[in-house]
Scaffold this motif. Structure first.
Motif, PDB file in Angstrom:
ATOM      1  N   LEU A 197       0.823  -1.205   0.000  1.00  0.00           N
ATOM      2  CA  LEU A 197       0.000   0.000   0.000  1.00  0.00           C
ATOM      3  C   LEU A 197       0.858   1.255   0.000  1.00  0.00           C
ATOM      4  N   MET A 198       1.934   1.250   0.790  1.00  0.00           N
ATOM      5  CA  MET A 198       2.830   2.399   0.804  1.00  0.00           C
ATOM      6  C   MET A 198       3.484   2.591  -0.564  1.00  0.00           C
ATOM      7  N   GLN A 199       3.885   1.502  -1.189  1.00  0.00           N
ATOM      8  CA  GLN A 199       4.563   1.583  -2.478  1.00  0.00           C
ATOM      9  C   GLN A 199       3.623   2.098  -3.562  1.00  0.00           C
ATOM     10  N   SER A 200       2.349   1.752  -3.468  1.00  0.00           N
ATOM     11  CA  SER A 200       1.378   2.150  -4.507  1.00  0.00           C
ATOM     12  C   SER A 200       0.683   3.471  -4.195  1.00  0.00           C
ATOM     13  N   SER A 201       1.112   4.151  -3.139  1.00  0.00           N
ATOM     14  CA  SER A 201       0.423   5.369  -2.711  1.00  0.00           C
ATOM     15  C   SER A 201       0.701   6.568  -3.607  1.00  0.00           C
ATOM     16  N   GLY A 202       1.666   6.428  -4.514  1.00  0.00           N
ATOM     17  CA  GLY A 202       2.057   7.562  -5.340  1.00  0.00           C
ATOM     18  C   GLY A 202       3.346   8.201  -4.865  1.00  0.00           C
ATOM     19  N   ILE A 203       3.752   7.881  -3.630  1.00  0.00           N
ATOM     20  CA  ILE A 203       5.043   8.334  -3.108  1.00  0.00           C
ATOM     21  C   ILE A 203       5.857   7.071  -2.844  1.00  0.00           C
ATOM     22  N   PRO A 204       6.634   6.618  -3.814  1.00  0.00           N
ATOM     23  CA  PRO A 204       7.293   5.309  -3.700  1.00  0.00           C
ATOM     24  C   PRO A 204       8.317   5.273  -2.573  1.00  0.00           C
ATOM     25  N   LEU A 205       8.513   4.083  -2.070  1.00  0.00           N
ATOM     26  CA  LEU A 205       9.509   3.848  -1.026  1.00  0.00           C
ATOM     27  C   LEU A 205      10.913   3.933  -1.615  1.00  0.00           C
ATOM     28  N   ARG A 206      11.835   4.449  -0.837  1.00  0.00           N
ATOM     29  CA  ARG A 206      13.228   4.440  -1.259  1.00  0.00           C
ATOM     30  C   ARG A 206      13.757   3.016  -1.184  1.00  0.00           C
ATOM     31  N   GLN A 207      14.385   2.563  -2.250  1.00  0.00           N
ATOM     32  CA  GLN A 207      14.865   1.197  -2.327  1.00  0.00           C
ATOM     33  C   GLN A 207      16.368   1.194  -2.535  1.00  0.00           C
ATOM     34  N   THR A 208      17.048   0.491  -1.667  1.00  0.00           N
ATOM     35  CA  THR A 208      18.497   0.371  -1.757  1.00  0.00           C
ATOM     36  C   THR A 208      18.897  -0.945  -1.101  1.00  0.00           C
ATOM     37  N   THR A 209      20.167  -1.210  -1.083  1.00  0.00           N
ATOM     38  CA  THR A 209      20.659  -2.413  -0.417  1.00  0.00           C
ATOM     39  C   THR A 209      21.218  -2.040   0.952  1.00  0.00           C
ATOM     40  N   PRO A 210      21.311  -2.974   1.887  1.00  0.00           N
ATOM     41  CA  PRO A 210      20.859  -4.361   1.810  1.00  0.00           C
ATOM     42  C   PRO A 210      19.347  -4.464   2.041  1.00  0.00           C
ATOM     43  N   GLU A 211      18.709  -5.326   1.311  1.00  0.00           N
ATOM     44  CA  GLU A 211      17.240  -5.374   1.324  1.00  0.00           C
ATOM     45  C   GLU A 211      16.676  -5.816   2.657  1.00  0.00           C
ATOM     46  N   ASP A 212      17.406  -6.661   3.427  1.00  0.00           N
ATOM     47  CA  ASP A 212      16.877  -7.100   4.721  1.00  0.00           C
ATOM     48  C   ASP A 212      16.785  -5.933   5.699  1.00  0.00           C
ATOM     49  N   VAL A 213      17.785  -5.035   5.659  1.00  0.00           N
ATOM     50  CA  VAL A 213      17.766  -3.857   6.516  1.00  0.00           C
ATOM     51  C   VAL A 213      16.700  -2.864   6.054  1.00  0.00           C
ATOM     52  N   VAL A 214      16.590  -2.680   4.748  1.00  0.00           N
ATOM     53  CA  VAL A 214      15.646  -1.693   4.207  1.00  0.00           C
ATOM     54  C   VAL A 214      14.213  -2.050   4.588  1.00  0.00           C
ATOM     55  N   LEU A 215      13.864  -3.326   4.547  1.00  0.00           N
ATOM     56  CA  LEU A 215      12.512  -3.719   4.950  1.00  0.00           C
ATOM     57  C   LEU A 215      12.258  -3.323   6.396  1.00  0.00           C
ATOM     58  N   ALA A 216      13.240  -3.543   7.270  1.00  0.00           N
ATOM     59  CA  ALA A 216      13.076  -3.155   8.676  1.00  0.00           C
ATOM     60  C   ALA A 216      12.907  -1.649   8.812  1.00  0.00           C
ATOM     61  N   VAL A 217      13.606  -0.883   7.980  1.00  0.00           N
ATOM     62  CA  VAL A 217      13.459   0.576   8.003  1.00  0.00           C
ATOM     63  C   VAL A 217      12.039   0.966   7.602  1.00  0.00           C
ATOM     64  N   TRP A 218      11.514   0.336   6.574  1.00  0.00           N
ATOM     65  CA  TRP A 218      10.149   0.639   6.132  1.00  0.00           C
ATOM     66  C   TRP A 218       9.127   0.371   7.239  1.00  0.00           C
ATOM     67  N   LEU A 219       9.391  -0.646   8.058  1.00  0.00           N
ATOM     68  CA  LEU A 219       8.416  -1.044   9.080  1.00  0.00           C
ATOM     69  C   LEU A 219       8.616  -0.316  10.412  1.00  0.00           C
ATOM     70  N   MET A 220       9.633   0.524  10.512  1.00  0.00           N
ATOM     71  CA  MET A 220       9.931   1.196  11.777  1.00  0.00           C
ATOM     72  C   MET A 220       8.760   2.000  12.349  1.00  0.00           C
ATOM     73  N   PRO A 221       7.945   2.713  11.544  1.00  0.00           N
ATOM     74  CA  PRO A 221       6.865   3.518  12.130  1.00  0.00           C
ATOM     75  C   PRO A 221       5.701   2.700  12.680  1.00  0.00           C
ATOM     76  N   PHE A 222       5.682   1.397  12.403  1.00  0.00           N
ATOM     77  CA  PHE A 222       4.516   0.581  12.748  1.00  0.00           C
ATOM     78  C   PHE A 222       4.796  -0.311  13.952  1.00  0.00           C
ATOM     79  N   GLU A 223       3.741  -0.622  14.693  1.00  0.00           N
ATOM     80  CA  GLU A 223       3.852  -1.506  15.849  1.00  0.00           C
ATOM     81  C   GLU A 223       3.795  -2.956  15.368  1.00  0.00           C
ATOM     82  N   ILE A 224       4.900  -3.417  14.823  1.00  0.00           N
ATOM     83  CA  ILE A 224       5.015  -4.793  14.340  1.00  0.00           C
ATOM     84  C   ILE A 224       6.150  -5.451  15.115  1.00  0.00           C
ATOM     85  N   PRO A 225       5.835  -6.287  16.082  1.00  0.00           N
ATOM     86  CA  PRO A 225       6.876  -6.896  16.911  1.00  0.00           C
ATOM     87  C   PRO A 225       7.830  -7.746  16.071  1.00  0.00           C
TER      88      PRO A 225
END
Length: 253
Positions: free
Chosen positions: A71-99
């Protein structure tokens, strides 16, 4: 040819009831070990260290987490994508309460990560879910009955296969080669614990045998199938199953 990872789907499905059905972010978390971010991440996000993240061996997330990222990616304001992908996913999820749910059952194959100081190195057990950095030859170590990859374990348990001698095959002839004789040694539990020898024929459990000593003698008359077979023995006490490196197995003709 290097295959990235082996995922034991059957083991995960058998234990999936232990995990939440939403807001699940499961993996081997690199935390609280501090990390200095690579330049690209620090420049893009201004982070002094990486967030808690699941290492690149693999991760499991529920549908709602995937939908949030999509949903974030399709919102019209795309997510910044870079390497390493495992870290970047965690960065994307930082604002959310996802244990973050940490598990030791995701790890780098001990043959491919031979140095003990590798924090992500692991050893195979029956509970292993993801084994990272596997090669094509390692798929020969997968047990057909339950999908367990039988790589090196973190114990010094050894066994001598007394009969037949190393390099020989078992036969069904009425002689000393008609019996599998295994002598176990090393870190064996006390006699107060129930210890079983598990006999596998062509990768499938044939019979568990309770041991009253550290020797196993198994007669080939117990085999119903008269064709060639690979016989392997492991030890089990409680939920812990141990096998050797090299494994304790012989060929039957």
């Amino acid at each position: 040819m290097c295959v990235q990872a082996y995922f034991n789907v059957r083991r995960f499905l058998a234990t999936s009831h232990l995990y939440p059905t939403e807001r699940l972010y499961l993996g081997r978390m690199n935390w609280p070990t501090p990390h200095v971010p690579i330049l690209a991440v620090s420049q893009l996000y201004g982070l002094r260290e990486w967030p808690e993240y699941a290492i690149g061996a693999g991760l499991i997330v529920t549908h709602d987490v995937v939908s949030t990222v999509a949903l974030m990616q399709s919102s019209g304001i795309p997510l910044r994508q870079t390497t390493p992908e495992d870290v970047v996913l965690a960065v994307w999820l930082m604002p959310f309460e996802i244990p973050r749910l940490n598990t030791a059952h995701f790890f780098n194959h001990p043959d491919m990560a031979p140095h003990a100081e590798d924090p992500n190195r692991g050893f195979c057990t029956t509970d292993s879910l993801v084994v990272h950095y596997v090669q094509a030859k390692h798929f020969q170590d997968i047990r057909p009955s339950d999908g367990v990859m039988m790589c090196q374990q973190d114990h010094l348990l050894e066994a001598d296969i007394v009969a037949p001698t190393d390099g020989a095959v078992l036969t069904r002839a009425p002689n000393e080669q008609a019996q599998l004789h295994v002598v176990f040694k090393g870190d064996i539990p006390s006699d107060r614990e129930r210890v079983e020898a598990l006999v596998y024929v062509n990768g499938r459990l044939h019979s568990p045998l309770e041991l009253d000593s550290l020797e196993l003698r198994w007669d080939l008359a117990a085999l119903e199938d008269r064709g060639p077979a690979d016989i392997e023995v492991t030890l089990r006490w409680g939920r812990t199953e141990r096998w050797g490196t090299p494994r304790w197995r012989r060929r039957v003709e």
